[in-house]
Design an enzyme around this catalytic site. Structure first.
Site, mmCIF file in Angstrom:
data_model
loop_
_atom_site.group_PDB
_atom_site.id
_atom_site.type_symbol
_atom_site.label_atom_id
_atom_site.label_comp_id
_atom_site.label_asym_id
_atom_site.label_seq_id
_atom_site.Cartn_x
_atom_site.Cartn_y
_atom_site.Cartn_z
ATOM 1 N N ILE A 31 36.297 10.585 17.459
ATOM 2 C CA ILE A 31 35.579 9.654 16.584
ATOM 3 C C ILE A 31 35.120 8.529 17.500
ATOM 4 O O ILE A 31 35.926 7.728 17.963
ATOM 5 C CB ILE A 31 36.458 9.177 15.428
ATOM 6 C CG1 ILE A 31 36.778 10.369 14.517
ATOM 7 C CG2 ILE A 31 35.749 8.073 14.634
ATOM 8 C CD1 ILE A 31 37.671 10.034 13.319
ATOM 9 N N ARG A 43 44.966 -3.161 17.616
ATOM 10 C CA ARG A 43 44.300 -4.049 16.664
ATOM 11 C C ARG A 43 45.210 -4.464 15.512
ATOM 12 O O ARG A 43 45.076 -5.563 14.991
ATOM 13 C CB ARG A 43 43.038 -3.389 16.102
ATOM 14 C CG ARG A 43 41.870 -3.387 17.072
ATOM 15 C CD ARG A 43 40.620 -2.848 16.416
ATOM 16 N NE ARG A 43 39.491 -2.919 17.324
ATOM 17 C CZ ARG A 43 38.592 -3.895 17.346
ATOM 18 N NH1 ARG A 43 38.698 -4.907 16.498
ATOM 19 N NH2 ARG A 43 37.588 -3.872 18.200
ATOM 20 N N TYR A 66 44.531 6.586 10.549
ATOM 21 C CA TYR A 66 43.915 5.887 11.680
ATOM 22 C C TYR A 66 44.959 4.997 12.328
ATOM 23 O O TYR A 66 45.393 4.016 11.732
ATOM 24 C CB TYR A 66 42.714 5.083 11.171
ATOM 25 C CG TYR A 66 41.931 4.297 12.193
ATOM 26 C CD1 TYR A 66 42.072 4.502 13.558
ATOM 27 C CD2 TYR A 66 41.018 3.329 11.769
ATOM 28 C CE1 TYR A 66 41.330 3.771 14.477
ATOM 29 C CE2 TYR A 66 40.265 2.590 12.686
ATOM 30 C CZ TYR A 66 40.437 2.824 14.040
ATOM 31 O OH TYR A 66 39.703 2.092 14.936
ATOM 32 N N TYR A 106 48.423 -7.255 9.681
ATOM 33 C CA TYR A 106 48.869 -8.620 9.410
ATOM 34 C C TYR A 106 50.177 -8.647 8.621
ATOM 35 O O TYR A 106 51.200 -9.041 9.157
ATOM 36 C CB TYR A 106 47.803 -9.470 8.707
ATOM 37 C CG TYR A 106 48.199 -10.937 8.658
ATOM 38 C CD1 TYR A 106 48.238 -11.692 9.815
ATOM 39 C CD2 TYR A 106 48.579 -11.545 7.470
ATOM 40 C CE1 TYR A 106 48.646 -13.018 9.798
ATOM 41 C CE2 TYR A 106 48.980 -12.864 7.439
ATOM 42 C CZ TYR A 106 49.017 -13.602 8.605
ATOM 43 O OH TYR A 106 49.438 -14.902 8.580
ATOM 44 N N LYS A 163 43.203 9.957 13.430
ATOM 45 C CA LYS A 163 42.413 9.373 14.503
ATOM 46 C C LYS A 163 43.395 8.611 15.388
ATOM 47 O O LYS A 163 43.957 7.595 14.992
ATOM 48 C CB LYS A 163 41.340 8.433 13.959
ATOM 49 C CG LYS A 163 40.534 7.731 15.054
ATOM 50 C CD LYS A 163 39.526 6.757 14.491
ATOM 51 C CE LYS A 163 38.803 6.005 15.597
ATOM 52 N NZ LYS A 163 37.837 5.007 15.069
ATOM 53 N N THR A 211 36.167 0.290 12.390
ATOM 54 C CA THR A 211 36.198 -0.888 13.254
ATOM 55 C C THR A 211 34.811 -1.186 13.806
ATOM 56 O O THR A 211 34.366 -2.341 13.821
ATOM 57 C CB THR A 211 37.177 -0.652 14.420
ATOM 58 O OG1 THR A 211 38.460 -0.338 13.897
ATOM 59 C CG2 THR A 211 37.267 -1.874 15.302
#
Length: 298
Positions: free
Chosen positions: A208, A142, A137, A111, A165, A48
């Site tokens: 991270i 997001r 992740y 999405y 993560k 990101t």
């Protein structure tokens, strides 16, 4: 070190520097050298913070190649290869392996999203396509998609899926994962700078980091203090709070790139729809970094 532990401590989700809308590979390599010199334990490319959604596949591959070449085996390179399409994720993951990356990081599909069964099958198919270790992740803020704890546990049974993560910011979720996985053959890294101390104190294997782009060594020192149960670890972490908050004042990576550019690692340039900080926000970010580096209490 556990054979399923890629790194312990602080890995840095590195920014992607641009100049006239082209990737600045010299600045990228210089930044990697700075991070390694200052004790970053891993370099995470195309995350990101690296503005991965704005990169073409060609550019993403170029960054993986540049990272592997510059790092030259000194620390692990973890390549962000995840997309919202399984086929392209497999392609990128195979490329990362062929290029010499040490592991891959896979974002949840966004999405188009999916359900937990689809998530499981997506990650398994990608993990089956490569021999590289896989870091899942999870960043639902997001992607509008979360990996439920039971799904993470099921995925952790795959020999290549060795870490998560966790950017949920939910320590109850973290505790549930630790209980399910036993934290022996599956490793959890925080994806939130602001909860690093709590996260690592309850069993997380590291962070991270975004703000690690400018202070990797300081964060690694705190991680080691936590693991050694030093009484001053939390006080040391609190000293970083102003800088962490400044790095979070607007959409990532807008604030941190203002800071990395101030240190000389490329221009403060973005791919739209991201834009540079301006005015008082920009001055606050730069002043906070400057004061921290000069040892001035904020």
């Amino acid at each position: 070190m556990d054979s399923r532990l890629i790194f312990e401590g602080v890995g840095v989700a590195i920014t992607t520097p641009f100049s006239n809308d082209e990737i600045d590979l010299d600045a990228f390599s210089d930044h990697i050298e700075y991070l390694i010199k200052n004790n970053a334990q891993a370099i995470i490319v195309n995350g990101t913070t690296g503005e991965s959604p704005t990169l073409s596949m060609k550019e993403a591959k170029l960054l993986i190649e540049a990272a592997v070449t510059t790092v030259a085996g000194r620390v692990p390179v973890i390549a962000g290869t995840g997309t919202n399409a399984t086929q392209s994720t497999v392609e990128m993951s195979k490329f990362a392996e062929a290029t010499g990356a040490d592991a891959i990081m896979l974002i949840t599909p966004y999405y188009n999203k999916t359900n937990q069964k689809g998530l499981y099958q997506h990650f398994i198919k990608v993990a089956d396509s490569t021999s590289l270790p896989v870091v899942l992740y999870n960043v639902p803020s997001r992607t509008a998609m979360t990996i439920e704890a039971e799904t993470v546990y099921a995925l952790s049974k795959h020999p290549n899926i060795i870490a998560l993560k966790d950017a949920t910011g939910d320590l109850e979720y973290t505790k549930q994962l630790l209980e399910l996985t036993g934290n022996e053959n599956f490793n959890l890294y925080s994806g939130n700078d602001d909860n690093m101390h709590q996260f690592c104190s309850i069993g997380g294997k590291g962070l991270i980091s975004v703000v690690g782009n400018v202070i990797p060594g300081e964060l690694q020192d705190i991680y080691e203090s936590i693991k050694e149960h030093k009484m001053d670890s939390e006080a040391k972490f609190q000293q970083l709070t102003p800088l962490i908050e400044a790095a979070q004042m607007d959409v990532n990576p807008m604030p941190i790139k203002a800071m990395t550019s101030a240190l000389g690692f490329g221009l403060n340039e973005f791919r739209l729809p991201l834009v540079p900080l301006e005015g008082a926000e920009l001055e606050h970010a730069l002043r906070t970094l400057r004061n921290y580096k000069e040892g001035i209490k904020i």
